[in-house]
Design an enzyme around this catalytic site. Structure first.
Site, PDB file in Angstrom:
ATOM      1  CG  HIS A 114      -0.411   0.075   2.515  1.00  0.00           C
ATOM      2  ND1 HIS A 114       0.385  -0.906   3.071  1.00  0.00           N
ATOM      3  CD2 HIS A 114      -0.509   1.044   3.469  1.00  0.00           C
ATOM      4  CE1 HIS A 114       0.739  -0.558   4.299  1.00  0.00           C
ATOM      5  NE2 HIS A 114       0.217   0.628   4.560  1.00  0.00           N
ATOM      6  CG  HIS A 136       0.088   4.397   4.637  1.00  0.00           C
ATOM      7  ND1 HIS A 136      -0.661   3.641   5.510  1.00  0.00           N
ATOM      8  CD2 HIS A 136      -0.723   5.390   4.201  1.00  0.00           C
ATOM      9  CE1 HIS A 136      -1.878   4.169   5.599  1.00  0.00           C
ATOM     10  NE2 HIS A 136      -1.942   5.214   4.815  1.00  0.00           N
ATOM     11  CG  ASP A 192       4.886   3.172   7.402  1.00  0.00           C
ATOM     12  OD1 ASP A 192       3.982   3.539   6.616  1.00  0.00           O
ATOM     13  OD2 ASP A 192       4.685   2.374   8.336  1.00  0.00           O
ATOM     14  CG  HIS A 193       4.149   0.019   4.349  1.00  0.00           C
ATOM     15  ND1 HIS A 193       4.038  -1.321   4.705  1.00  0.00           N
ATOM     16  CD2 HIS A 193       3.743   0.721   5.432  1.00  0.00           C
ATOM     17  CE1 HIS A 193       3.564  -1.404   5.936  1.00  0.00           C
ATOM     18  NE2 HIS A 193       3.373  -0.177   6.401  1.00  0.00           N
ATOM     19  CG  HIS A 230      -4.107   0.286   6.663  1.00  0.00           C
ATOM     20  ND1 HIS A 230      -4.045   0.855   7.908  1.00  0.00           N
ATOM     21  CD2 HIS A 230      -2.934   0.594   6.057  1.00  0.00           C
ATOM     22  CE1 HIS A 230      -2.877   1.470   8.045  1.00  0.00           C
ATOM     23  NE2 HIS A 230      -2.185   1.335   6.940  1.00  0.00           N
ATOM     24  CG  ASP A 251       0.532  -1.237   7.780  1.00  0.00           C
ATOM     25  OD1 ASP A 251       1.396  -2.102   7.972  1.00  0.00           O
ATOM     26  OD2 ASP A 251       0.772  -0.014   7.756  1.00  0.00           O
ATOM     27  CG  HIS A 299       3.856  -1.720  11.464  1.00  0.00           C
ATOM     28  ND1 HIS A 299       4.656  -0.610  11.668  1.00  0.00           N
ATOM     29  CD2 HIS A 299       3.112  -1.449  10.368  1.00  0.00           C
ATOM     30  CE1 HIS A 299       4.395   0.303  10.737  1.00  0.00           C
ATOM     31  NE2 HIS A 299       3.461  -0.190   9.944  1.00  0.00           N
TER      32      HIS A 299
END
Ligand SMILES: [Zn+2]
Length: 256
Positions: free
Chosen positions: A55, A57, A59-60, A113, A130, A168
């Protein structure tokens, strides 16, 4: 396929960049930060051959560009313009192979999400970003409880032995919430001890398995009488369907 190994490269506070290795080759899932990935590849003299994104985001996907500057590799990801570095867009039911790893991945669309969140399933492994966490699920940033319920139900149909690679390290805090929701589930106490022992040695609690999630993850157990009762009590009204139970649990967890 059997000679693939998977390493958790850590990024930020608690992200894992799952790194598939076979011989001197590597592929990474959700490289939010290129630096720890490049350091790992360097240390082990690995050549990157593919990037997978679940996805959009940061942090990905935040490390995509820097990795692509070093390695010209395909990037598999969802149909979402918010990840401009994706070269191979994939959707529900698509299959693609990573020939260097002799593995084929099937794509599932699992919105909630984020609206374009996908998962990769192959070789008995599920990379679900996530959406499904060990003993938990992701926050509903762009979707509804009904969508999260549908997405989790889709993943729950995979074989019980499926290894769950989430984005995570949230397991211990998720188990703590699970115990508040389902006090009578002895599996949660057993899991908490096992996961706590791993964290005490600074080791990841992942991958989990689908079998384990079905035993203990409250978000996969919204049809269980004790969970329905606890969620109803929390909501202050009787909840008669799994989507309302999930909605209540998700909101409860946000403030837990
Ligand atoms: Zn996310």
């Amino acid at each position: 396929m059997s000679d693939i190994s998977v390493y958790p490269v850590r990024a930020f506070q608690d992200n894992y960049v799952w790194t598939l290795r076979r011989g001197s080759l590597a592929a990474v899932v959700d490289p939010g930060d290129a630096k720890p990935v490049l350091a790992y590849l360097n240390t082990h003299k690995l050549q990157l051959t593919a990037i997978l994104n679940t996805h959009h985001h940061a942090d990905h996907v935040g490390g995509n560009a820097e990795l692509l500057a070093r390695f010209q590799v395909p990037v598999y990801g969802p149909y979402d313009d918010r990840i401009p570095t994706v070269s191979h867009r994939v959707r529900e039911g698509d299959r693609f192979s990573l020939p260097e790893f002799d593995i084929e991945f099937e794509v599932f669309e699992i919105p909630a999400h984020t609206k374009s969140h996908i998962a990769f399933y192959g070789g008995g492994m599920l990379y679900c970003g996530d959406t499904l966490f060990a003993c938990g699920c992701g926050r509903l940033f762009e979707g509804t409880p009904a969508q999260m319920h549908a997405s989790l139900t889709k993943l729950a149909k995979l074989p019980a032995a499926t290894r769950i690679y989430c984005g995570h390290e949230y397991t211990l805090s998720n188990i703590k919430f699970g115990k508040a929701v389902e006090t009578g589930n002895a599996e949660l106490a057993r899991w908490e001890q096992a996961a706590g022992a791993l964290r005490a040695k600074d080791q990841p609690t992942l991958p989990s398995t689908l079998a384990q999630e079905k035993l203990a993850n409250p978000f996969l157990r919204c049809d269980q009488p004790e969970i329905i009762a606890t969620a109803s009590k929390h909501a202050g009204r009787p909840l008669n369907d799994p989507v309302s139970v999930l909605a209540t649990l998700r909101e409860w967890k946000n403030n837990f």
